[in-house]
Each structure stands twice: as structure tokens, then as C-alpha cells.
Design an enzyme around this catalytic site. Structure first.
Site, short mmCIF file in Angstrom:
data_model
loop_
_atom_site.label_atom_id
_atom_site.label_comp_id
_atom_site.label_asym_id
_atom_site.label_seq_id
_atom_site.Cartn_x
_atom_site.Cartn_y
_atom_site.Cartn_z
N ARG A 514 -4.56 -1.17 9.75
CA ARG A 514 -3.46 -2.10 9.94
C ARG A 514 -2.14 -1.44 9.59
O ARG A 514 -2.07 -0.67 8.63
CB ARG A 514 -3.67 -3.33 9.08
CG ARG A 514 -4.89 -4.09 9.52
CD ARG A 514 -5.28 -5.11 8.48
NE ARG A 514 -6.63 -5.56 8.75
CZ ARG A 514 -6.92 -6.61 9.51
NH1 ARG A 514 -5.97 -7.32 10.04
NH2 ARG A 514 -8.17 -6.94 9.72
N VAL A 515 -1.12 -1.74 10.36
CA VAL A 515 0.18 -1.13 10.13
C VAL A 515 0.67 -1.41 8.71
O VAL A 515 1.24 -0.54 8.05
CB VAL A 515 1.20 -1.65 11.18
CG1 VAL A 515 2.57 -1.10 10.90
CG2 VAL A 515 0.75 -1.26 12.58
N ASP A 516 0.40 -2.62 8.20
CA ASP A 516 0.81 -2.98 6.83
C ASP A 516 0.15 -2.09 5.79
O ASP A 516 0.60 -2.04 4.64
CB ASP A 516 0.37 -4.41 6.49
CG ASP A 516 1.05 -5.44 7.35
OD1 ASP A 516 2.01 -5.07 8.04
OD2 ASP A 516 0.62 -6.61 7.32
N ASP A 517 -0.96 -1.48 6.13
CA ASP A 517 -1.72 -0.69 5.15
C ASP A 517 -1.44 0.80 5.25
O ASP A 517 -1.99 1.58 4.47
CB ASP A 517 -3.24 -0.89 5.37
CG ASP A 517 -3.70 -2.30 5.06
OD1 ASP A 517 -3.02 -2.99 4.27
OD2 ASP A 517 -4.74 -2.72 5.62
N VAL A 518 -0.62 1.21 6.22
CA VAL A 518 -0.41 2.65 6.44
C VAL A 518 0.11 3.33 5.18
O VAL A 518 0.92 2.77 4.43
CB VAL A 518 0.58 2.87 7.62
CG1 VAL A 518 1.16 4.27 7.60
CG2 VAL A 518 -0.13 2.62 8.93
#
Ligand code: ATP
Ligand code: MG
Length: 646
Positions: A514-518
């Protein structure tokens, strides 16, 4: 298999894909011939705007058409003479509990439920919430709503009263369908008692549910809960006496079919709204091509609960739209032991299994013997959904479960997309372990950089979709502004998936997380999936989750939570080996600074790792966890806190 496959090779896939994107109207019109339309649409097939700068976002497909999903799932097959075909083999939580339902029997059940709902005043557009285990009555109740135009909202029967009440308050149904209670593995679950508590919370917030229909499973005296006179009725008294016939309500293409709340991996769940015709076609076409489903000969088994989108599209709708025979399993894969799934495969001669990486990793941890004691000779195709599947888990699934002879379809999609989006077609798409491979027909994925430019060729960035597809969600129930904000604002003119991905030189897509987790380590952007998959390559590591923690020099450093194979004890040598494995596979910059032993990981109730909870644990901020209503087992948080620094 390839000889009779729906798509016979890569060249045919490419040709069909080309046509599906260059002339979508012709492609979908042709696919639409597979179902009954009471009234045909008026062209164009799709009317939409997904660019917030051009006005409100709206998406419509098949405008002017009338159809009914339940009719297409049941009556159509019965009228074609297939009424005696088995629709469902139901296997209960405990071995020996089983039921078989033909298409005709299922249709009768659906009509009885529909007639009961009608007697309560449920009609087109009414909301109905369901909170049950995976018994045939659950998909039947969904189809009953579809038959009369009511909008179902299924809440997974593992959610707490608090979480259930939130979802009821959001959709405000007059009717809730539940069961007294059932066993999940060795544990009794008092579903009705939870509904009672949830409805009390709803009362406090000003919403009264008028009717509760209760399927009698375990006696209430054993599992708790009570029947409130005037509100609660049993299935036997309310449904069994109804007529087996219920006329179909012909519905406009864009009539709402269901609301479903997302699994909440990243935050507060959203009420995703799907509508009739486009969703129906997406479900049908993907089930047909992605599982290469041959209704006359296959026995298909999707392990998902109807509380998740996978259980909607690939249990309640897709297989029945094709008239296929499926297995429905109420229990859990580890009860009474970790061989249960393969015993079910042998018992029903299952040919297609569709499950999630979390289950694959959990069964892998228990060792091969639970698998190899069963024949599994009937299997011909395996599927995966829900999270990136680590290449090591992929290989175990392929070699041990599938005996090396079954293709794996790693299907990337979302509650919001309604149906598969990026996925192999078995026999046609050459596979690469860990890659969801190529887009499905009509789906145009793009990889964007931070500024929203489309990247070409091999690249890494944010995954967006360029044009609407039929089974796309239409709005967030009751909050269209949130719909526009979440999916169409960050990258104008595109549907934003929230996932990061890499595209390789063959045009294959690899979901990186997920982009939030990058992670951002010394200026390198790294997807969680890549580091986690590298850790899982170590033979002692069965599952891993990585998060970034603040670092004075690097910006972020990598903090890894690691679950070991059953029976392996943590020690410092292993810690060093795990770090070395990541250095070797990805590079020194991706090496975790900290390995945190994790006997279990915080997951959503659908089995997805919640990295935002892990970030808080890593940062010693476990007092600020935020919304944890979708956390499956809150006790893992405390266990992890105690193991910090060990
Ligand atoms: P929320 O949106 O509330 O945070 P969620 O995203 O977990 O919850 P779902 O719609 O169930 O809710 O899951 C879709 C997500 O699951 C995708 O966006 C992706 O991150 C992940 N996913 C699903 N299938 C795959 C797959 N085959 N490979 C990689 N990731 C996948
Ligand atoms: Mg999501």
C-alpha cells in the site's frame, strides 16, 4: 486443460485484451449476451466522468437496460434444464456436517426468504443487513434481496457488536438476518447475542431495527442471546411456511445491489456501493476466464466468507451466474487440524481452490505432512487473493499443494473494483511467482510518479486505472464526497487504487504494497512486499511484516516483524541470517535494522496484515492505535509489546 480453456494462449489473450480496450462497447456487448436482459440498454454502454475537474464523478453502464441478478444466477439455469445440478456442497465447521443443494432447491429457498422479506415491507431500495456464518442461507438471503431489489449489507460474523452497530447505523436497515450461533473451530460464537448488543447500541444512537430473522443453529440457551417478542422471529416460523415462488423484480442497470464495508486495513471502513448490471457482468466474466470455469465438470471452492468482497463476487454471484457447482465451507482451515482443506478437496473432488496468502502461510508453517496425506488429484487450478503472495509461499502452494501441476492465478483487485483487475488467465499467461501478471479485459492500469505523470515501460510508482470498468463501485454509501476525495482527487482523471506497484520489462505488474506503507530509506523508496518476501525466502520464516521507523540519518529505517515456522526458536544467529537474506536478495540499503519476533501479527478479520498498528508498536506508541474495530485478535498487540527489544 489448455485444449478446452476459454482462452487458449497468450496470443489470444492479447488479441481479446486489445479489442476490450480499443472497442469496449463491442467487447462488453458481446460478453453481455451470456445473461438475460429483460430490456436492452441504449448506447453508449458507459456514461461517466471520473475527472473531478470536469464536475461530479459519476459512472453508469448499460443505461436503459433492465435485468435481475438473482434471475440470472438461478432461474436462467433452471429454465435451461439444469435445476438438478448441485449448486452447493455445504461443509460445516465440524466434520460430518454436510448439506447438498441443487439449483432448484436453492431457488426455492431464495423465493421463501424473498417472500418473507416482502411481507415485512422490504422492497426496491430497502436495506437489509446480514450477520451470519457461511451457511447456504447467507448467499440465499443475498440473492433474495437481489430478487426483489433490496440492497444487502453483509457484515462478517466475526465482528464485534460495536463494529456491527457502526455498519447498521451507517445503512439504517429495518431488517437484520442472523443466526442463533455456531462453532468457529473449537469455539462457540453467539451471533444472536452479538446482534442483541449491537441493536442496543443502535437504539442509543436513535435507530431501531424492526425485525430480526434468526436461523436456528446452536440453541440460544447454549450460546446466549434472547428472542425479543414482536421483533425477533425464527427461520422456521417465518420462512419455511412461505411460498416457493416469488416473481422477479426487473431492475434498472444502475439499481443498487449491495453495500459492503472495506476490510479496514488502512483506516475506517468505507461503505462501498455496487450496482446491478455492471457488477453482474464483471463477476460473470472474471469467474469464467480467470478460473477458466467449466460449469459442467468443475467443482469450485472459494474459501472466502460472504462477509468480504471475495465472498460476494466469487461465492454468491460469479459461480452461480455460470451455473457452476461450488463448495461452501463454514469452518476454519486449521480445524480439527491443518489438513482440513485438503480433506475437503478429496471429499468433493474439488478442481479449483481460491484462497488467501494468510491461509497459505499459516498452513505452510504447520508443515507439508498435513497436505501430502491427502491425494489432491482432482485439483487443476489454484488462486490467491487479498495480499501480495510472497514468492516462497507461492512456490509452496504450487509445489506442495498443487503437486507442481496446477497454475496459480494471483488475482489483484479490491472491494471497490468489484472483480479481478490484474490477474493471469490459466494456461494463457506465463506465470511469475509473486506477480499478478497482466490486466484483465477492459482494465487499463497505469503507473504514475508522485506528480501524476504516466510512466512508460519498466517502472515503479502508484497504481491507478485509466478508464471506468463495468464492476467499478459507484459511490461510498451516503458520502459521495468521500468517494471523490478517496479515489479521484490525488491523481486527476484516474481511479487511484492506493497500492504501489512495479511494472517489469514484460509488462507484468508486481504489487509492492500500500502506498501509505511505503518505506523511504536514505532516499530509496521501498515497497513493504519486497522486503517481506525476501525475509520469507529464509526457510525458518513463514511470515513477515515490515514498517518504517524514524531514523536520524536515513530518514527511516526498516523494522521487521517476523513469524517463524512452527517449532523454530528465535535466536541471534537466525536474526543475522534473516538480515543477510534481505541484503543478498534486495541489497544492503533494504536490510532491516531491527528484527522483532512475532508469534502472531495484527490482522484484519479477513486476514490482512495491519501495518499501521505495527508502526505504532515499533514507535512505542501503542497507546495511539486509532480505529482497531477491524482487528481480528487485539491480544496480539500486547504480546508484541512484551516482545519488543527481545
Ligand atoms: P481498506 O481499504 O479499508 O484499508 P482493504 O484495502 O484491505 O481495506 P480490500 O478491498 O479487501 O480492503 O482489499 C484490497 C487490497 O488488498 C488491495 O488494494 C491490495 O492492497 C490488497 N490485495 C488484494 N489482492 C491482492 C493481490 N493479489 N496482490 C497484492 N495485493 C492484493
Ligand atoms: Mg483498500
Amino acid at each position: 486443460m489448455v485444449a478446452k480453456a476459454h482462452v487458449k494462449g497468450l496470443a489470444q489473450y492479447k488479441e481479446m485484451y486489445e479489442r476490450s480496450t480499443s472497442d469496449p462497447d463491442a467487447f462488453w456487448a458481446e460478453q453481455a449476451d451470456a445473461v438475460h436482459w429483460e430490456k436492452k440498454w441504449t448506447p453508449p454502454l458507459c456514461q461517466s466522468n471520473i475527472d473531478v475537474e470536469n464536475g461530479p464523478v459519476h459512472i453508469s453502464w448499460f443505461v436503459g437496460a433492465e435485468t435481475n441478478v438473482a434471475y440470472n444466477c438461478l432461474d436462467r439455469h433452471i429454465e435451461a434444464g439444469l435445476g438438478d445440478r448441485v449448486a452447493m456442497y455445504w461443509e460445516g465447521n465440524d466434520e460430518g456436517e454436510e448439506r447438498v443443494l441443487t439449483y432448484s432447491e436453492l431457488k426455492s429457498m431464495v423465493c421463501r426468504i424473498a417472500n418473507y422479506l416482502k411481507s415485512l415491507g422490504v422492497k426496491r431500495g430497502s436495506d437489509v443487513t446480514m450477520y451470519m456464518s457461511l451457511v447456504p442461507e447467507l448467499p440465499a438471503a443475498m440473492l433474495a434481496c437481489a430478487r426483489i431489489g433490496a440492497v444487502h449489507s453483509v457484515v462478517f460474523g466475526g465482528f464485534s457488536a460495536e463494529a456491527l452497530s457502526g455498519r447498521i447505523l451507517d445503512s439504517q436497515p429495518n431488517v437484520v438476518i442472523t443466526s442463533s450461533g455456531t462453532m468457529r473451530g473449537p469455539k462457540p460464537i453467539g451471533l444472536k447475542a452479538i446482534v442483541d448488543d449491537a441493536l442496543e447500541i443502535c437504539e442509543k444512537h436513535g435507530h431501531t431495527v424492526q425485525h430480526v430473522l434468526v436461523l436456528e443453529q446452536l440453541p440460544l440457551a447454549e450460546v446466549g442471546g434472547s428472542m425479543k417478542p414482536g421483533r425477533d422471529v425464527t427461520w422456521r416460523e417465518a420462512v419455511d411456511s412461505q411460498s416457493d415462488e416469488c416473481p422477479v423484480e426487473w431492475l434498472p442497470a444502475e439499481a443498487p445491489l449491495f453495500k459492503l464495508y472495506t476490510s479496514g486495513s488502512t483506516g475506517k471502513p468505507k461503505g462501498v456501493l455496487h450496482t446491478t448490471a455492471g457488477y453482474m457482468l464483471g463477476a460473470l466474466v472474471t469467474t469464467k476466464y480467470v478460473f477458466d470455469l467449466q460449469p459442467a465438470t468443475d467443482v469450485y471452492w472459494c474459501t472466502a466468507d460472504c462477509g468480504w468482497i471475495t465472498g460476494h463476487t466469487y461465492v454468491a454471484y460469479g459461480p452461480m451466474l455460470l451455473g457452476a457447482t461450488q463448495v461452501l465451507f463454514e469452518g476454519v482451515p486449521t480445524w480439527p487440524d491443518a489438513g482440513r482443506c485438503w480433506s475437503i478437496v478429496d471429499k468433493y473432488k474439488v478442481t479449483i481452490v481460491y484462497t488467501a496468502p494468510t491461509a497459505i502461510r499459516a498452513l505452510h508453517a504447520k508443515g507439508d505432512a498435513y497436505v501430502t496425506r491427502y491425494s489432491r488429484a482432482s485439483l487443476r487450478l489454484l488462486g490467491s487473493v487479498g495480499e501480495p503472495i510472497n514468492p516462497e509461499a507461492w512456490r509452496w502452494y504450487h509445489q506442495v499443494v498443487g503437486g507442481g501441476r496446477c497454475p496459480i492465478v494471483d488475482t489483484w483487485w479490491q472491494t471497490e473494483t468489484g472483480a479481478h483487475m490484474i490477474t493471469p488467465l490459466p494456461g494463457a499467461t506465463p506465470l511469475k511467482p509473486g506477480s499478478a501478471t497482466l490486466p484483465f479485459f477492459g482494465v487499463e492500469p497505469v503507473v504514475l510518479d508522485d506528480k501524476g505523470n504516466e510512466l512508460q515501460g519498466p517502472c515503479e510508482g502508484v497504481l491507478c486505472i485509466k478508464k471506468p470498468w463495468p464492476s467499478m463501485m459507484r459511490t461510498v454509501a451516503g458520502d459521495h464526497a468521500r468517494f471523490e476525495q478517496t479515489y479521484f482527487s490525488a491523481y486527476k482523471g484516474y481511479y487511484f487504487t492506493g497500492d504501489g506497484c512495479r511494472r517489469d520489462a514484460d509488462g507484468y505488474y508486481w504489487i509492492t504494497g500500500r502506498v501509505d506503507d511505503v518505506l523511504n530509506v536514505s532516499g530509496h523508496r521501498i515497497g513493504t512486499a519486497e522486503v517481506e518476501s525476501a525475509l520469507v525466502e529464509h526457510p525458518s520464516c513463514v511470515e513477515a511484516a515490515v514498517v518504517g521507523v524514524e531514523h536520524p540519518i536515513k530518514g527511516q529505517s526498516i523494522y521487521a516483524f517476523v513469524t517463524l515456522m512452527t517449532g523454530v526458536e528465535p535466536n541471534d544467529t537466525l536474526r543475522k541470517e534473516l538480515i543477510a537474506t534481505v541484503r543478498k536478495i534486495i541489497g544492503p540499503f533494504a536490510a532491516p535494522d531491527i528484527i522483532h519476533w512475532a508469534p502472531g501479527l495484527p490482522k484484519t478479520r479477513s486476514g490482512k496484515i495491519m501495518r499501521r498498528v505495527l508502526r505504532k508498536i515499533a514507535a512505542k506508541e501503542e497507546d495511539q492505535l486509532g480505529d482497531t474495530s477491524t482487528l481480528a485478535d487485539p491480544s496480539v498487540v500486547q504480546v508484541l509489546v512484551e516482545l519488543r527489544g527481545k
